[in-house]
Design a protein around this motif. Structure first.
Motif, PDB file in Angstrom:
ATOM      1  N   SER A   1       0.842  -1.210   0.000  1.00 38.83           N
ATOM      2  CA  SER A   1       0.000   0.000   0.000  1.00 38.83           C
ATOM      3  C   SER A   1       0.875   1.257   0.000  1.00 38.83           C
ATOM      4  CB  SER A   1      -0.939  -0.001   1.207  1.00 38.83           C
ATOM      5  OG  SER A   1      -0.204  -0.204   2.398  1.00 38.83           O
ATOM      6  N   ALA A   2       1.939   1.258   0.821  1.00 42.95           N
ATOM      7  CA  ALA A   2       2.810   2.441   0.890  1.00 42.95           C
ATOM      8  C   ALA A   2       3.604   2.600  -0.408  1.00 42.95           C
ATOM      9  CB  ALA A   2       3.751   2.326   2.080  1.00 42.95           C
ATOM     10  N   VAL A   3       4.074   1.463  -0.954  1.00 40.38           N
ATOM     11  CA  VAL A   3       4.831   1.505  -2.218  1.00 40.38           C
ATOM     12  C   VAL A   3       4.007   2.224  -3.287  1.00 40.38           C
ATOM     13  CG1 VAL A   3       5.693   0.065  -4.124  1.00 40.38           C
ATOM     14  CG2 VAL A   3       6.226  -0.563  -1.745  1.00 40.38           C
ATOM     15  N   LEU A   4       2.712   1.890  -3.330  1.00 39.90           N
ATOM     16  CA  LEU A   4       1.869   2.443  -4.391  1.00 39.90           C
ATOM     17  C   LEU A   4       1.337   3.842  -4.060  1.00 39.90           C
ATOM     18  CD1 LEU A   4      -0.203  -0.701  -5.452  1.00 39.90           C
ATOM     19  CD2 LEU A   4       1.979   0.123  -6.340  1.00 39.90           C
ATOM     20  N   GLU A   5       1.112   4.092  -2.768  1.00 39.53           N
ATOM     21  CA  GLU A   5       0.478   5.375  -2.410  1.00 39.53           C
ATOM     22  C   GLU A   5       1.483   6.510  -2.275  1.00 39.53           C
ATOM     23  OE1 GLU A   5      -2.168   4.908   0.991  1.00 39.53           O
ATOM     24  OE2 GLU A   5      -2.673   2.904   0.253  1.00 39.53           O
TER      25      GLU A   5
ATOM     26  N   ALA B   1      -5.611   5.263  -1.179  1.00 36.18           N
ATOM     27  CA  ALA B   1      -5.764   3.826  -0.934  1.00 36.18           C
ATOM     28  C   ALA B   1      -6.665   3.196  -1.997  1.00 36.18           C
ATOM     29  CB  ALA B   1      -6.340   3.599   0.461  1.00 36.18           C
ATOM     30  N   ALA B   2      -7.717   3.903  -2.377  1.00 35.12           N
ATOM     31  CA  ALA B   2      -8.636   3.365  -3.388  1.00 35.12           C
ATOM     32  C   ALA B   2      -7.911   3.220  -4.730  1.00 35.12           C
ATOM     33  CB  ALA B   2      -9.839   4.286  -3.518  1.00 35.12           C
ATOM     34  N   LYS B   3      -7.103   4.231  -5.067  1.00 29.99           N
ATOM     35  CA  LYS B   3      -6.366   4.178  -6.337  1.00 29.99           C
ATOM     36  C   LYS B   3      -5.359   3.023  -6.342  1.00 29.99           C
ATOM     37  CE  LYS B   3      -6.145   8.292  -9.054  1.00 29.99           C
ATOM     38  NZ  LYS B   3      -5.823   8.107 -10.360  1.00 29.99           N
ATOM     39  N   ALA B   4      -4.714   2.794  -5.200  1.00 34.41           N
ATOM     40  CA  ALA B   4      -3.726   1.721  -5.108  1.00 34.41           C
ATOM     41  C   ALA B   4      -4.398   0.363  -5.328  1.00 34.41           C
ATOM     42  CB  ALA B   4      -3.027   1.762  -3.755  1.00 34.41           C
ATOM     43  N   ARG B   5      -5.565   0.186  -4.722  1.00 36.94           N
ATOM     44  CA  ARG B   5      -6.284  -1.089  -4.869  1.00 36.94           C
ATOM     45  C   ARG B   5      -6.758  -1.291  -6.307  1.00 36.94           C
ATOM     46  NH1 ARG B   5      -9.112  -3.591  -0.624  1.00 36.94           N
ATOM     47  NH2 ARG B   5      -7.781  -3.570   1.188  1.00 36.94           N
ATOM     48  N   GLU B   6      -7.200  -0.209  -6.895  1.00 35.47           N
ATOM     49  CA  GLU B   6      -7.638  -0.248  -8.295  1.00 35.47           C
ATOM     50  C   GLU B   6      -6.471  -0.665  -9.201  1.00 35.47           C
ATOM     51  OE1 GLU B   6      -8.765   3.481 -10.818  1.00 35.47           O
ATOM     52  OE2 GLU B   6      -9.971   3.444  -8.991  1.00 35.47           O
TER      53      GLU B   6
END
Ligand SMILES: Nc1ncnc2c1ncn2[C@@H]1O[C@H](COP(=O)(O)OP(=O)(O)O)[C@@H](O)[C@H]1O
Ligand SMILES: [Mg+2]
Length: 354
Positions: free
Chosen positions: A126-130, A145-150
């Motif tokens: 999550s941190a890597v992506l956010e 967080a929503a964008k990372a999950r997407e």
């Protein structure tokens, strides 16, 4: 001299937006060998030109040490060229104010060979992506967080993997995470430096298919670096073959794979199983870029070398829809290139052709 890969426009298709254009890019390193000796100049990249349009892939191939990663770092704006021009999404990417450069850096992202080394083991996915969003956008934490999950779903991973650490994934999954991270800021160009070279062959195909799907979906341009022509055949639209910092052959993949016109391209193809009926094993080491051969850079290993090759460097010229830097390429236009017996080359017909 500006030499640019023949584009789709030249081939009678609708012109597409040019995402990146490099003209005569060069990178020289100063090498110091002792306090009292003058530094030597190592020309890692000499005079490379190309353009990549939206939705297209240019593959750069060549042996280790030929300057591929140096070129990748320049295109990704990590390293400044010693000379030449670089235009990214229509903007000069070399001579820019720091603010504008930061913006341009978002338009081009890098994916490295080693997904183990390129992901911080102490950060959750999550941190890597956010983190790129936290630094470069004003999105709130829930939005990030929503964008990372997407994005995880988009690269074929489960959204709940966001709570895991990189070591909990396989090599292929980690490379998917690295690709997801690269896409978080909606880049226009992905520079992928040997992105599947560390993966098992079965996993390579999956990651290459993912890259192809993402390209079709998002219109991304790719600069895809590889030493493996089997991989290049899978993913490239255009190919640039590098030898000792120089482009020796450059143009549409279909032309180059059907009939390579530079002896180095011929040798590279012949060393890849299934791509050639000939086997050509080049003898001799790659010369040092600190002390390149006079004339043609390939002259010390070329099976077709002639006296002129050692005296005069061949400039890239257009032949059969591609650029080729060889004095004698015309002789390869019809028929398979003859392999002479008196040159440092081993020609062995392949027993079975896979
Ligand atoms: N920072 C550097 N300082 C000095 N020489 C370098 C540096 N980076 C690369 N080189 C040299 O430049 C040449 C090209 O290297 P590189 O771009 O890594 O090639 P490739 O990725 O094709 O293996 C090599 O001879 C390498 O030793
Ligand atoms: Mg490299």
């Amino acid at each position: 001299m500006t030499a640019v890969t023949p584009s789709t426009a030249a081939m009678g298709q609708a012109p597409n937006e040019v995402v990146v254009e490099a003209s005569n890019l060069q990178r020289t390193y100063e090498i110091r060998r002792g306090m009292f000796r003058a530094p030597s100049q190592l020309r890692a990249v000499g005079d490379i030109s190309f353009r990549i349009e939206r939705g297209r892939t240019l593959a750069v191939v060549g042996e280790s040490g030929c300057g591929k990663s140096t070129l990748a770092r320049m295109i990704a704006l990590i390293e400044k060229p010693t000379a030449g021009q670089l235009t990214l999404v229509g903007t000069d990417a070399v001579n820019q104010a720091p603010d504008r450069k930061r913006e341009l850096r978002q338009a081009v992202q890098l994916v490295f060979q080693n997904p183990y080394g390129s992901l911080n083991p102490r950060k959750k996915v999550s941190a890597v992506l956010e983190d790129p969003l936290a630094i470069n956008t004003t999105l709130s934490k829930p939005e990030r967080a929503a964008k990372a999950r997407e994005m995880l779903a988009r690269v074929g991973l489960r959204p709940e993997y966001a709570n895991r650490y990189p070591h909990m994934f396989s090599g292929g999954q980690r490379q998917r995470i690295a690709i997801a991270r690269a896409l978080m800021l909606s880049p226009r160009l992905l520079v992928a430096d040997e992105p599947v070279s560390a993966l098992d062959v079965s996993i390579q195909a999956q990651v290459l298919n993912l890259l192809a799907d993402l390209q079709a979906e998002l219109g991304l341009a790719y600069l895809f670096i590889s030493h493996d022509l089997g991989v290049v055949r899978h993913i490239a639209h255009d190919v640039l073959v590098m030898y000792l910092g120089h482009a020796v052959e450059q143009g549409p993949k279909s032309r180059i794979f059907a009939r390579p016109l530079h002896p180095y391209t011929q040798a590279l193809l012949a060393s890849t199983p299934g791509l050639s009926s000939q086997r050509i094993v080049l003898k001799g080491e790659l010369p040092s870029p600190l002390n390149p051969p006079s004339g043609c850079v390939f002259s010390t290993r070329c099976p077709h070398v002639a006296p002129r090759c050692r005296e005069e460097r061949p400039l890239p010229r257009m032949l059969d829809e591609r650029l080729v830097a060889c004095h004698f390429s015309e002789k390869f236009l019809d028929g398979a290139p003859p392999v002479r017996a008196d040159v440092p080359v081993l020609a062995v017909p392949m027993a079975t052709s896979p």
